[in-house]
Design a protein around this motif. Structure first.
Motif, PDB file in Angstrom:
ATOM      1  N   MET A 255      39.617 -27.163 -12.382  1.00  0.00           N
ATOM      2  CA  MET A 255      39.732 -25.701 -12.394  1.00  0.00           C
ATOM      3  C   MET A 255      38.390 -25.057 -12.762  1.00  0.00           C
ATOM      4  N   ASN A 256      38.055 -24.014 -12.045  1.00  0.00           N
ATOM      5  CA  ASN A 256      36.794 -23.323 -12.340  1.00  0.00           C
ATOM      6  C   ASN A 256      37.005 -22.387 -13.530  1.00  0.00           C
ATOM      7  N   THR A 257      36.342 -22.703 -14.635  1.00  0.00           N
ATOM      8  CA  THR A 257      36.514 -21.867 -15.833  1.00  0.00           C
ATOM      9  C   THR A 257      35.334 -20.915 -16.039  1.00  0.00           C
ATOM     10  N   LYS A 258      34.448 -20.863 -15.073  1.00  0.00           N
ATOM     11  CA  LYS A 258      33.276 -19.997 -15.247  1.00  0.00           C
ATOM     12  C   LYS A 258      33.693 -18.530 -15.173  1.00  0.00           C
ATOM     13  N   ARG A 259      33.264 -17.770 -16.185  1.00  0.00           N
ATOM     14  CA  ARG A 259      33.640 -16.356 -16.255  1.00  0.00           C
ATOM     15  C   ARG A 259      32.443 -15.440 -16.010  1.00  0.00           C
ATOM     16  N   LEU A 260      31.429 -15.998 -15.326  1.00  0.00           N
ATOM     17  CA  LEU A 260      30.241 -15.223 -14.963  1.00  0.00           C
ATOM     18  C   LEU A 260      29.998 -15.382 -13.472  1.00  0.00           C
TER      19      LEU A 260
END
Ligand code: FEO
Length: 183
Positions: free
Chosen positions: A1-6
C-alpha cells in the motif's frame, strides 16, 4: 500500500529546501570562520550559533518529509561565498541570503496552497514566522554596525559590538509579541 502523503512535486521541493538550509548553514559557518580569523570572536560565535540553527532547519524538513512517507535526498552543496571584504559586506550578505531564503519558503507555501496540501501548508507556517525573525536579526546586525560607525567605526566601538554579538540572543523579538509595556 502506498502510504506516501506528499505529492512527488512537494517531496522534491521540500527535499531541495532541506539542502538549501544545509547550504545556509555552510554560509554562516564560512562567515563565522572569516570573522574569527579577523579577530571578531564574538561575531564569529554569533555566526557559528546561527550555522547550527540553519542545520536544525534542515533537520525539520528532513523529519517532515520522512513523517509524511517520503524520502529526502542529500545533494552536493555548492561552495560558500568568497570571504567578505569587511563587516558591512558580511552583514549585507547575511540579509540577502535570508531574503532569498524567505522567497524560497514562500514558493513552497504557494505549491502547498495550489495542491491544497494543508498539512504541508501548516508545517511551512513555522518557517514563514521564522523568516520574519531571521530577517529582523539580519537587519539588526546592519543597524548595529551602522550605529557603531560602519566601515569607519572606531576600534573601541567594534570591540563593543563584537562583545555584544558574542552574547546576543539568537532570536529577534517579533511584532506579534510586542505590548504597550514592552514595545
Ligand atoms: Fe533557515 Fe536563515 O533561514
Amino acid at each position: 500500500m502506498n502510504t506516501k502523503r506528499l505529492s512527488a512535486a512537494l517531496e522534491k521541493a521540500l527535499s531541495e529546501q532541506m539542502n538549501v538550509e544545509l547550504y545556509q548553514s555552510h554560509v554562516y559557518l564560512s562567515y563565522g570562520i572569516w570573522a574569527s580569523d579577523e579577530g571578531y570572536d564574538g561575531i564569529g560565535n554569533f555566526l557559528f550559533r546561527h550555522s547550527l540553527e540553519e542545520r536544525n532547519h534542515a533537520i525539520k524538513f528532513m523529519e517532515y518529509i520522512l513523517n509524511r512517507g517520503g524520502k529526502p535526498t542529500v545533494t552536493a552543496l555548492k561552495a560558500a561565498d568568497k570571504d567578505p571584504k569587511n563587516l558591512k559586506e558580511c552583514f549585507d550578505r547575511v540579509f540577502k541570503h535570508e531574503v532569498e531564503n524567505t522567497e524560497k519558503i514562500y514558493n513552497l507555501v504557494n505549491i502547498a496552497f495550489e495542491e491544497k496540501d494543508w498539512a504541508t501548508w501548516n508545517f511551512l507556517q513555522w518557517f514563514v514566522k521564522e523568516q520574519i525573525e531571521e530577517e529582523t536579526l539580519a537587519m539588526d546586525l546592519i543597524d548595529k554596525l551602522k550605529i557603531a560607525g560602519g566601515n569607519e567605526a572606531s576600534d573601541e566601538s567594534l570591540f563593543n559590538l563584537d562583545k555584544y554579538l558574542g552574547q546576543a540572543p539568537d532570536d529577534a523579538e517579533l511584532a506579534r509579541d510586542a505590548t504597550s509595556e514592552k514595545p
